[in-house]
Scaffold this motif. Sequence first.
Motif, PDB file in Angstrom:
ATOM      1  N   GLU A  89       2.690  52.359  56.566  1.00 36.27           N
ATOM      2  CA  GLU A  89       2.687  53.643  57.267  1.00 36.27           C
ATOM      3  C   GLU A  89       1.268  53.950  57.738  1.00 36.27           C
ATOM      4  N   ILE A  90       1.130  54.329  58.991  1.00 31.46           N
ATOM      5  CA  ILE A  90      -0.206  54.639  59.520  1.00 31.46           C
ATOM      6  C   ILE A  90      -0.200  56.029  60.148  1.00 31.46           C
ATOM      7  N   PRO A  91      -0.495  57.053  59.368  1.00 30.55           N
ATOM      8  CA  PRO A  91      -0.486  58.423  59.891  1.00 30.55           C
ATOM      9  C   PRO A  91      -1.490  58.576  61.023  1.00 30.55           C
ATOM     10  N   GLY A  92      -1.087  59.283  62.057  1.00 35.38           N
ATOM     11  CA  GLY A  92      -2.026  59.604  63.136  1.00 35.38           C
ATOM     12  C   GLY A  92      -2.129  58.551  64.224  1.00 35.38           C
ATOM     13  N   VAL A  93      -1.465  57.410  64.031  1.00 35.88           N
ATOM     14  CA  VAL A  93      -1.474  56.397  65.092  1.00 35.88           C
ATOM     15  C   VAL A  93      -0.046  56.274  65.614  1.00 35.88           C
ATOM     16  N   ALA A  94       0.138  56.633  66.868  1.00 38.30           N
ATOM     17  CA  ALA A  94       1.489  56.628  67.419  1.00 38.30           C
ATOM     18  C   ALA A  94       1.988  55.194  67.555  1.00 38.30           C
ATOM     19  N   ASN A  95       3.252  55.034  67.261  1.00 40.23           N
ATOM     20  CA  ASN A  95       3.917  53.743  67.373  1.00 40.23           C
ATOM     21  C   ASN A  95       3.661  53.103  68.736  1.00 40.23           C
ATOM     22  N   THR A  96       3.811  53.900  69.769  1.00 40.42           N
ATOM     23  CA  THR A  96       3.661  53.382  71.122  1.00 40.42           C
ATOM     24  C   THR A  96       2.215  52.959  71.380  1.00 40.42           C
ATOM     25  N   TYR A  97       1.279  53.709  70.806  1.00 35.71           N
ATOM     26  CA  TYR A  97      -0.141  53.389  70.987  1.00 35.71           C
ATOM     27  C   TYR A  97      -0.474  52.043  70.350  1.00 35.71           C
ATOM     28  N   LEU A  98      -0.024  51.878  69.110  1.00 36.19           N
ATOM     29  CA  LEU A  98      -0.241  50.601  68.417  1.00 36.19           C
ATOM     30  C   LEU A  98       0.295  49.440  69.253  1.00 36.19           C
ATOM     31  N   LEU A  99       1.521  49.604  69.746  1.00 36.52           N
ATOM     32  CA  LEU A  99       2.161  48.497  70.451  1.00 36.52           C
ATOM     33  C   LEU A  99       1.483  48.159  71.760  1.00 36.52           C
ATOM     34  N   ARG A 100       1.065  49.200  72.480  1.00 39.87           N
ATOM     35  CA  ARG A 100       0.405  48.935  73.757  1.00 39.87           C
ATOM     36  C   ARG A 100      -0.943  48.245  73.531  1.00 39.87           C
ATOM     37  N   GLU A 101      -1.687  48.753  72.533  1.00 39.98           N
ATOM     38  CA  GLU A 101      -2.963  48.120  72.192  1.00 39.98           C
ATOM     39  C   GLU A 101      -2.742  46.655  71.811  1.00 39.98           C
ATOM     40  N   ALA A 102      -1.725  46.432  70.981  1.00 47.58           N
ATOM     41  CA  ALA A 102      -1.449  45.084  70.500  1.00 47.58           C
ATOM     42  C   ALA A 102      -1.064  44.169  71.663  1.00 47.58           C
ATOM     43  N   LEU A 103      -0.146  44.643  72.476  1.00 58.40           N
ATOM     44  CA  LEU A 103       0.328  43.815  73.580  1.00 58.40           C
ATOM     45  C   LEU A 103      -0.818  43.494  74.536  1.00 58.40           C
ATOM     46  N   ASN A 104      -1.615  44.507  74.854  1.00 57.83           N
ATOM     47  CA  ASN A 104      -2.703  44.270  75.810  1.00 57.83           C
ATOM     48  C   ASN A 104      -3.802  43.400  75.223  1.00 57.83           C
ATOM     49  N   SER A 105      -3.985  43.510  73.935  1.00 58.88           N
ATOM     50  CA  SER A 105      -4.964  42.652  73.285  1.00 58.88           C
ATOM     51  C   SER A 105      -4.506  41.188  73.351  1.00 58.88           C
ATOM     52  N   ILE A 106      -3.221  40.978  73.111  1.00 60.97           N
ATOM     53  CA  ILE A 106      -2.669  39.621  73.186  1.00 60.97           C
ATOM     54  C   ILE A 106      -2.711  39.105  74.626  1.00 60.97           C
ATOM     55  N   ARG A 107      -2.374  39.988  75.569  1.00 62.54           N
ATOM     56  CA  ARG A 107      -2.413  39.587  76.989  1.00 62.54           C
ATOM     57  C   ARG A 107      -3.826  39.211  77.410  1.00 62.54           C
ATOM     58  N   LYS A 108      -4.786  39.974  76.935  1.00 63.22           N
ATOM     59  CA  LYS A 108      -6.186  39.696  77.273  1.00 63.22           C
ATOM     60  C   LYS A 108      -6.588  38.313  76.765  1.00 63.22           C
ATOM     61  N   TYR A 109      -6.185  38.029  75.535  1.00 65.72           N
ATOM     62  CA  TYR A 109      -6.475  36.731  74.914  1.00 65.72           C
ATOM     63  C   TYR A 109      -5.911  35.597  75.757  1.00 65.72           C
ATOM     64  N   ARG A 110      -4.780  35.877  76.361  1.00 68.61           N
ATOM     65  CA  ARG A 110      -4.129  34.841  77.173  1.00 68.61           C
ATOM     66  C   ARG A 110      -4.541  34.890  78.634  1.00 68.61           C
ATOM     67  N   GLY A 111      -5.548  35.728  78.927  1.00 68.79           N
ATOM     68  CA  GLY A 111      -6.059  35.796  80.291  1.00 68.79           C
ATOM     69  C   GLY A 111      -5.170  36.567  81.244  1.00 68.79           C
ATOM     70  N   LEU A 112      -4.332  37.469  80.699  1.00 66.98           N
ATOM     71  CA  LEU A 112      -3.454  38.271  81.554  1.00 66.98           C
ATOM     72  C   LEU A 112      -4.015  39.684  81.698  1.00 66.98           C
ATOM     73  N   GLU A 113      -3.654  40.334  82.799  1.00 61.16           N
ATOM     74  CA  GLU A 113      -4.037  41.726  83.012  1.00 61.16           C
ATOM     75  C   GLU A 113      -3.327  42.631  82.006  1.00 61.16           C
TER      76      GLU A 113
END
Lengths: 254, 452
Positions: A89-113
């Motif tokens: 459980e992570i109080p104060g971090v929205a589910n959607t925020y975590l996921l977008r950060e995660a997805l974009n971080s992975i995309r960045k690693y793979r050289g995607l926008e």
Amino acid sequence: MLEIRNLHVNVADQEILKGLNLKVNAGEVHSIMGPNGSGKSTLAQVLAGRASYEVTEGEIIFEGKDLLGLAPEERACEGIFMAFQYPVEIPGVANTYLLREALNSIRKYRGLEPLKHVEFAKLAKEKMGIMGMPDNLLKRSVNEGFSGGEKKKNEIFQMEILEPKLAILDETDSGLDIDALKVVADGVNALRNPERAFVVITHYQRLLDYIVPDFVHVLVDGRILKSGGKELAFELEDRGYGWVEEEAGKAVNN
Amino acid sequence: MGISFSKEDDGYSKGFEEFRKDAPGNGMLWMESLREQGIRKFSELGFPTPENEDWRFTNVTPIARTTFTIEKNGHKQVAPEALSRFMFPKLKTIRLVFIDGTYSPALSDLSDIPEGVKVMSLDSALESDEGLVKKYLSKYADFSEEAFTALNTAFMQDGGFVHIPRGTMLKEPVHLLYVTGKSDKATITNPRNLLVVEDNCKAEVIEHYVSLDEGVYFSNVVTELIVGENSSVGHYMIECESMKAFNVSTLRVEQGRSSNIRSHSVLLGGAIVRNNVHPVLAGEGCDSLINGLFMSTGRQHMDNYMKVEHASPHCDSRQFYNGVLDGRSRGVFHGRIIVHKDAQKTDAKQTNRNLLLSDNAQIDTKPQLEIYADDVKCTHGATIGQMDENAVFYLRSRGINEDAAREILLGAFTSGTLESIQIEEIRTYCESLVAEWFARRKGGTESDNDPR
Ligand SMILES: Nc1ncnc2c1ncn2[C@@H]1O[C@H](COP(=O)(O)OP(=O)(O)OP(=O)(O)O)[C@@H](O)[C@H]1O
Ligand SMILES: [Mg+2]
């Protein structure tokens, strides 16, 4: 895709995994079963890269790379995903925020926008629909106040968004009613393809009715003592784990 | 030109004789007498020592041993652009600016004061509204046991005077901006704010302490806020002093029947900081929110002293006060709740959460409940902890790098604390101060240095 050789792992100075070997090819589904405390979650955590689990011997090769040399986030970016037995459980971090950060971080690693907000929102909505999750779970803090079932669904929802190459599901079925179980299994089956592999940790043969494995392994006391096809799961359900240990004991004695 | 206090025992008394000659209110007997009482009390009490239970965790020796100078009318020219970073984006305010303790009409903005509302410097108010000032000044901020309040009472220089008549909804917040400029001497200012809000009003007041230079100085602040019946007041203490400065602030609130106050403290600067928040819920059915976030690093010391006094029945108080401590910094949260005999049906709640970012940071948290009524609900809770490593791992396992994961979790903690600030522009400004704090921390320049 994944090869684990002679893996020894200590937790709090106690040896938990004692020479584990496992080979998983792309497209396969492996199920790992075993008694409480046998080291199933330890294996999952080590694959995901938790530092408190100390690898004392052995190696893990993932797609030709030395997995143990990678940080947890690098592993995720390389395509490993672990659904937690006990999601945090992570109080104060929205589910959607975590996921977008995660997805974009992975995309960045793979050289995607990075995905734009609208694109992400669309993707999230679609996957939420598949998982039958109410929209408000996206805005709420990660897992905070979620029911047991919602937490497990949320893990699979994350998997759907991140589209890993190798997914390790640690007792995702525990505590789910039959309807939720079907939803989870449908989510997994929808992602099954020749490029992707799954390691499904479970206590119950029931899940394997819905996610049909190619291989079943029995993990006892830090070692895989027996491997077989899906019928092995039925046998375990009927007879428990004792006979596997006995059989293995005999094999050693002979 | 200025007046210096030597660090010898009677240094302040000698300085007082010099200071009083042309201090605000000079020639008004009541003011002179008030100042005299202040200096007498201060001489008697001296600076507090750790033997004093209220100062157990805070050693003010660095303040006591410094020779301070009062800058009188000698304030530097400050260009308006130099203050732009202390303004709230997209928020129009009624602004009083004080440079080194002296009111600066040129930098202030009093263009939008509604009819009947008074916002001016205390010095001016003593000229134009002596009766009003006399009615309230020092009637609430008791200094019989408070050395710093006594010191302020003796040396009160200038400050914000706000008077809001019955039934007024003040649209624009009042922004009291205290700026300390560059100086080759250690300076002291004694800002004194008097905020009087009559019945059925709504108002927001921001106290904001900043510096243009990283110098040693001392801001010794006393604010009296009188809230009339059925009024709602937001008070914001935004403390961004120099990392070498001292700031001791006392907010004394007197709440009338069915009034509500929201007190928000955001403390980021200063070598030694003491923030006293002392509301007295004097009328029936009051509400008090005491919310705070302090963030310390290096060798900063931040002491937060709450004294919530329930004096009437059916009042609610809520304290949500959190700290983030890095480096070798030290924090104190001392949360007193006093429920007087007649204050039945009191509902008082206190939580203090602290996040330690370094092994060398330290926090002392002390709840103190004094309950003399029998039908009350009082709860308190404090937590001290490191960042949740399970949460860090969870985020990392989803592909987020470690630094970003920690920043997300820290941001969740601080945002959660600032959430209750109702005025969006003020909240956003405070969020931006926190973001700057994060950025400095990431730059790694602060965790090792010694601001003193
Ligand atoms: N952080 C820890 N500190 C100490 N011991 C631990 C820790 N984590 C796991 N263990 C121990 O390691 C052993 C293996 O635990 P693990 O969680 O891998 O078992 P499991 O097979 O997943 O069991 P279950 O079926 O109950 O989930 C257990 O004996 C457990 O108590
Ligand atoms: Mg487990």
